[in-house]
Design a protein around this motif. Structure first.
Motif, PDB file in Angstrom:
ATOM      1  N   TRP A  16       1.376  -6.498   8.797  1.00  0.00           N
ATOM      2  CA  TRP A  16       0.040  -6.656   8.218  1.00  0.00           C
ATOM      3  C   TRP A  16      -0.388  -8.128   8.222  1.00  0.00           C
ATOM      4  O   TRP A  16      -1.517  -8.463   8.583  1.00  0.00           O
ATOM      5  N   VAL A  31      -4.711  -2.372  10.493  1.00  0.00           N
ATOM      6  CA  VAL A  31      -4.513  -3.307   9.380  1.00  0.00           C
ATOM      7  C   VAL A  31      -4.720  -2.643   8.011  1.00  0.00           C
ATOM      8  O   VAL A  31      -4.164  -3.078   7.011  1.00  0.00           O
ATOM      9  N   ARG A  69      -1.259   1.606  -4.750  1.00  0.00           N
ATOM     10  CA  ARG A  69      -0.139   0.757  -4.359  1.00  0.00           C
ATOM     11  C   ARG A  69       1.149   1.384  -4.891  1.00  0.00           C
ATOM     12  O   ARG A  69       1.103   2.299  -5.700  1.00  0.00           O
ATOM     13  N   ARG A  77      -5.380  -9.132   0.192  1.00  0.00           N
ATOM     14  CA  ARG A  77      -5.701  -7.905   0.918  1.00  0.00           C
ATOM     15  C   ARG A  77      -7.152  -7.486   0.694  1.00  0.00           C
ATOM     16  O   ARG A  77      -7.532  -6.330   0.903  1.00  0.00           O
ATOM     17  N   GLY A  82     -15.958  -0.104   8.290  1.00  0.00           N
ATOM     18  CA  GLY A  82     -17.180  -0.881   8.346  1.00  0.00           C
ATOM     19  C   GLY A  82     -18.450  -0.052   8.287  1.00  0.00           C
ATOM     20  O   GLY A  82     -19.488  -0.574   7.934  1.00  0.00           O
ATOM     21  N   LYS A 126       0.835  -1.201   0.000  1.00  0.00           N
ATOM     22  CA  LYS A 126       0.000   0.000   0.000  1.00  0.00           C
ATOM     23  C   LYS A 126       0.859   1.236   0.000  1.00  0.00           C
ATOM     24  O   LYS A 126       1.855   1.299   0.723  1.00  0.00           O
ATOM     25  N   PRO A 162     -15.368  -4.094  -5.900  1.00  0.00           N
ATOM     26  CA  PRO A 162     -15.749  -3.115  -4.881  1.00  0.00           C
ATOM     27  C   PRO A 162     -15.070  -3.389  -3.541  1.00  0.00           C
ATOM     28  O   PRO A 162     -14.913  -2.473  -2.728  1.00  0.00           O
ATOM     29  N   PHE A 163     -14.678  -4.644  -3.307  1.00  0.00           N
ATOM     30  CA  PHE A 163     -14.009  -4.997  -2.045  1.00  0.00           C
ATOM     31  C   PHE A 163     -12.523  -5.249  -2.253  1.00  0.00           C
ATOM     32  O   PHE A 163     -11.880  -5.876  -1.425  1.00  0.00           O
ATOM     33  N   THR A 206     -18.368   2.864   4.465  1.00  0.00           N
ATOM     34  CA  THR A 206     -18.559   2.193   3.179  1.00  0.00           C
ATOM     35  C   THR A 206     -19.999   1.697   3.015  1.00  0.00           C
ATOM     36  O   THR A 206     -20.641   1.980   2.015  1.00  0.00           O
ATOM     37  N   PHE A 219     -19.533  -9.865   5.377  1.00  0.00           N
ATOM     38  CA  PHE A 219     -20.362  -9.138   6.345  1.00  0.00           C
ATOM     39  C   PHE A 219     -21.212  -8.098   5.607  1.00  0.00           C
ATOM     40  O   PHE A 219     -22.428  -8.019   5.775  1.00  0.00           O
ATOM     41  N   CYS A 244     -11.058  -6.871   1.241  1.00  0.00           N
ATOM     42  CA  CYS A 244     -11.761  -6.357   2.423  1.00  0.00           C
ATOM     43  C   CYS A 244     -12.129  -7.501   3.365  1.00  0.00           C
ATOM     44  O   CYS A 244     -12.762  -8.471   2.947  1.00  0.00           O
ATOM     45  N   THR A 245     -11.786  -7.357   4.634  1.00  0.00           N
ATOM     46  CA  THR A 245     -12.123  -8.405   5.607  1.00  0.00           C
ATOM     47  C   THR A 245     -13.633  -8.480   5.821  1.00  0.00           C
ATOM     48  O   THR A 245     -14.156  -9.525   6.172  1.00  0.00           O
ATOM     49  N   ARG A 272      -3.737  -9.763  10.008  1.00  0.00           N
ATOM     50  CA  ARG A 272      -4.802 -10.489   9.297  1.00  0.00           C
ATOM     51  C   ARG A 272      -4.993 -11.895   9.888  1.00  0.00           C
ATOM     52  O   ARG A 272      -6.117 -12.389   9.939  1.00  0.00           O
TER      53      ARG A 272
HETATM   54  C1  HEM Z   1     -20.077  -2.062   1.231  1.00  0.00           C
HETATM   55  C2  HEM Z   1     -19.211  -2.150   2.194  1.00  0.00           C
HETATM   56  C3  HEM Z   1     -17.716  -2.200   2.051  1.00  0.00           C
HETATM   57  C4  HEM Z   1     -16.914  -1.920   0.965  1.00  0.00           C
HETATM   58  C5  HEM Z   1     -17.336  -1.477  -0.433  1.00  0.00           C
HETATM   59  C6  HEM Z   1     -15.539  -2.132   1.387  1.00  0.00           C
HETATM   60  C7  HEM Z   1     -14.435  -1.967   0.551  1.00  0.00           C
HETATM   61  C8  HEM Z   1     -13.125  -2.185   0.936  1.00  0.00           C
HETATM   62  C9  HEM Z   1     -11.993  -2.077   0.064  1.00  0.00           C
HETATM   63  C10 HEM Z   1     -12.034  -1.689  -1.422  1.00  0.00           C
HETATM   64  C11 HEM Z   1     -10.882  -2.359   0.784  1.00  0.00           C
HETATM   65  C12 HEM Z   1      -9.427  -2.376   0.286  1.00  0.00           C
HETATM   66  C13 HEM Z   1      -8.800  -1.017   0.399  1.00  0.00           C
HETATM   67  C14 HEM Z   1      -7.389  -1.006  -0.126  1.00  0.00           C
HETATM   68  O1  HEM Z   1      -6.797  -2.049  -0.374  1.00  0.00           O
HETATM   69  O2  HEM Z   1      -6.847   0.106  -0.246  1.00  0.00           O
HETATM   70  C15 HEM Z   1     -11.320  -2.640   2.135  1.00  0.00           C
HETATM   71  C16 HEM Z   1     -10.486  -2.969   3.177  1.00  0.00           C
HETATM   72  C17 HEM Z   1     -10.919  -3.239   4.458  1.00  0.00           C
HETATM   73  N1  HEM Z   1     -12.217  -3.303   4.891  1.00  0.00           N
HETATM   74 FE1  HEM Z   1     -13.877  -3.041   3.770  1.00  0.00          FE
HETATM   75  N2  HEM Z   1     -15.522  -2.521   2.699  1.00  0.00           N
HETATM   76  C18 HEM Z   1     -16.824  -2.596   3.140  1.00  0.00           C
HETATM   77  C19 HEM Z   1     -17.253  -2.981   4.396  1.00  0.00           C
HETATM   78  C20 HEM Z   1     -16.427  -3.362   5.426  1.00  0.00           C
HETATM   79  C21 HEM Z   1     -16.882  -3.832   6.717  1.00  0.00           C
HETATM   80  C22 HEM Z   1     -18.345  -4.011   7.106  1.00  0.00           C
HETATM   81  C23 HEM Z   1     -15.762  -4.054   7.470  1.00  0.00           C
HETATM   82  C24 HEM Z   1     -15.622  -4.544   8.892  1.00  0.00           C
HETATM   83  C25 HEM Z   1     -16.546  -4.823   9.699  1.00  0.00           C
HETATM   84  C26 HEM Z   1     -14.606  -3.732   6.641  1.00  0.00           C
HETATM   85  C27 HEM Z   1     -13.296  -3.819   7.047  1.00  0.00           C
HETATM   86  C28 HEM Z   1     -12.207  -3.624   6.226  1.00  0.00           C
HETATM   87  C29 HEM Z   1     -10.826  -3.746   6.689  1.00  0.00           C
HETATM   88  C30 HEM Z   1     -10.364  -4.083   8.101  1.00  0.00           C
HETATM   89  C31 HEM Z   1     -10.019  -3.496   5.570  1.00  0.00           C
HETATM   90  C32 HEM Z   1      -8.490  -3.516   5.506  1.00  0.00           C
HETATM   91  C33 HEM Z   1      -8.020  -4.854   4.975  1.00  0.00           C
HETATM   92  C34 HEM Z   1      -6.536  -4.911   4.709  1.00  0.00           C
HETATM   93  O3  HEM Z   1      -5.947  -3.912   4.291  1.00  0.00           O
HETATM   94  O4  HEM Z   1      -5.965  -5.984   4.910  1.00  0.00           O
HETATM   95  N3  HEM Z   1     -15.063  -3.328   5.409  1.00  0.00           N
HETATM   96  N4  HEM Z   1     -12.694  -2.551   2.195  1.00  0.00           N
END
Ligand code: HEM
Length: 437
Positions: free
Chosen positions: A77, A69, A312, A377, A248, A53, A371-372, A251, A384, A379-380, A81
């Protein structure tokens, strides 16, 4: 460079929605926006360790998130995880369901007080609901809890001060330039971390006393790293709670608000979703039957990806589509562009939840939809969020009808997530009571 000085979403030229790659030059480094599925795969899935990152993006969030994280790289990291991921595994999702349901009911009770009245700013409502989901699932407390309400309030102030896609991320000066945070940013970060610290410390005591509820916080705080046998200490846990709260709720709130707007402007889909929602029961298994709601939510995530871009950095010389890319270059991965890419999607700008059943939709789901994010890496909270989103949509639309407000077309901008410049305004009526207006 001029591109990045304007608002990132409205300033994008049309050709970026057709390009496989684009190069931007700044005085200090080059940025490459990548839409080519093979290159995305290389960066996210095949060699993620070589593309950590970028520091530049996280800079604005560091006062709040510390070493969480979302911002760390490498061994730190990976360890984080290993401890966090088990809390989000499939089986645990089932356990979070009652808390999500309760948050949905609370949201409907709030909305009931506003139905039939003046237009409602729906982002405010979905933020409230998504923050409630996070507090209930993480700490077993509702948003009305004193500390939860204060975190939520302070967080809104922080968001106004610090956009996640800091323009400095792309046009920053040399690395030694001191990072500048406004006094307000540092103050709110400190307040939020103080409040989260209170919750976390109280939980630690409950765990020691054997009285802790079985929620996500307890799970994460009691999980040991299978490689080293240790757990998060208090400071590390505060960092992680801060990111769970932020990632969480921001988003999901953004996705839900855009989904409601899209349904307001596509009443035939709204009716289909509302009809499906009539069969909803408070059981986890009922969520998998919400097919329309899931397709609609997916489509909202495609058109308005809450995290519009990710950045990145290259750590060794690379070759991207025949072009030499130097070490230290910025690699911009853009769900915003990828999801509307004209060479991949049929009707890229159209709202069509039925696309997921077509050949083109299935191919694009694999190659042009993230989207995730993707890879290790990812989204965790992806699983959910895919329970929470369709569930809340169904719960809300089972009771209410949403309609657009004339003259109020939302304009997407990148704040912490993709939000509307002046909010998303909708009219809200109880189903069956519209004729009384
Ligand atoms: C519609 C809902 C959500 C979307 C679109 C979303 C999207 C994302 C994306 C695109 C990333 C990667 C970001 C990057 O690499 O720069 C990310 C990372 C993450 N998200 Fe989500 N997220 C959502 C909901 C959630 C929820 C509900 C949680 C926790 C309860 C969560 C926890 C995390 C965490 C902890 C990371 C960091 C993971 C890492 O870098 O290893 N997200 N999310």
């Amino acid at each position: 460079m001029r591109l990045f000085r304007q608002d990132i979403l409205s300033a994008q030229p049309a050709k970026l929605y057709r390009a496989w790659m684009a190069e931007f030059r700044t005085p200090f480094f080059r940025s490459y926006m990548v839409n080519d599925p093979a290159l995305l795969k290389r960066v996210l899935n095949e060699r993620p360790d070589d593309f950590p990152k970028s520091d530049r993006v996280g800079a604005g969030l560091r006062p709040l998130l510390g070493n969480s994280v979302f911002l760390t790289n490498g061994a730190v990291w990976k360890r984080q995880r290993r401890i966090i991921d088990p809390a989000f595994e499939g089986g645990r999702l089932r356990d979070t369901f009652p808390a999500m349901w309760a948050a949905g009911e609370a949201a409907n009770a709030r909305l009931a007080g506003k139905a039939g009245g003046a237009p409602v700013e729906i982002e405010e409502e979905t933020s409230h609901a998504a923050a409630d989901v996070i507090f209930r699932t993480l700490f077993s407390i509702p948003i009305d809890h004193d500390i939860a309400a204060r975190v939520f309030r302070e967080f809104r102030a922080y968001q106004r001060e610090q956009p996640i896609l800091n323009l400095r991320a792309f046009i920053a000066g040399p690395r030694w330039m001191p990072r500048f945070y406004s006094r307000e940013t540092r103050r709110t970060a400190k307040v939020i971390r103080g409040l989260i610290g209170e919750l976390t410390e109280a939980r630690l005591r409950e765990i020691e006393a054997g009285t802790a509820p079985d929620d996500l916080a307890t799970k994460i705080m009691t999980t040991t790293d299978p490689q080293t046998g240790d757990r998060f200490d208090l400071a590390e846990m505060i960092d992680q709670v801060a990111i769970f709260f932020l990632a969480g709720h921001e988003t999901s709130a953004s996705a839900l608000a855009w989904a409601l707007y899209l349904l307001a402007t596509h009443p035939e889909w709204q009716d289909r979703l509302a009809e499906e929602a009539q069969g909803l029961t408070p059981e986890f298994s009922a969520v998998s039957r919400l097919r329309v709601a899931r397709d609609v939510f997916r489509e909202a995530l495609r058109l308005y990806p809450p995290v519009p871009m990710m950045v990145r950095e290259t750590t060794c010389p690379e070759e991207f589509r025949g072009r030499a890319v130097k070490t230290g270059s910025q690699v911009v991965l853009s769900p915003w562009h990828l999801h509307r890419h004209e060479r991949m999607w049929d009707d890229p700008d159209g709202f069509d939840p039925a696309r997921w059943g077509t050949e083109n939709g299935k191919t694009c789901m694999r190659d042009a939809y993230m989207p995730f994010s993707a890879g290790p890496r990812v989204c965790t909270g992806a699983g959910f969020a895919m329970v929470e989103g369709p569930l809340l949509l169904a719960m809300i639309l089972r009771e209410f009808r949403v309609t657009p407000v004339e003259g109020r077309v939302p304009v997407p901008v990148a704040h912490l997530t993709v939000r509307a410049a002046d909010g998303i305004w909708l009219r809200l009526d109880r189903r069956g009571a519209e004729s009384g207006r």
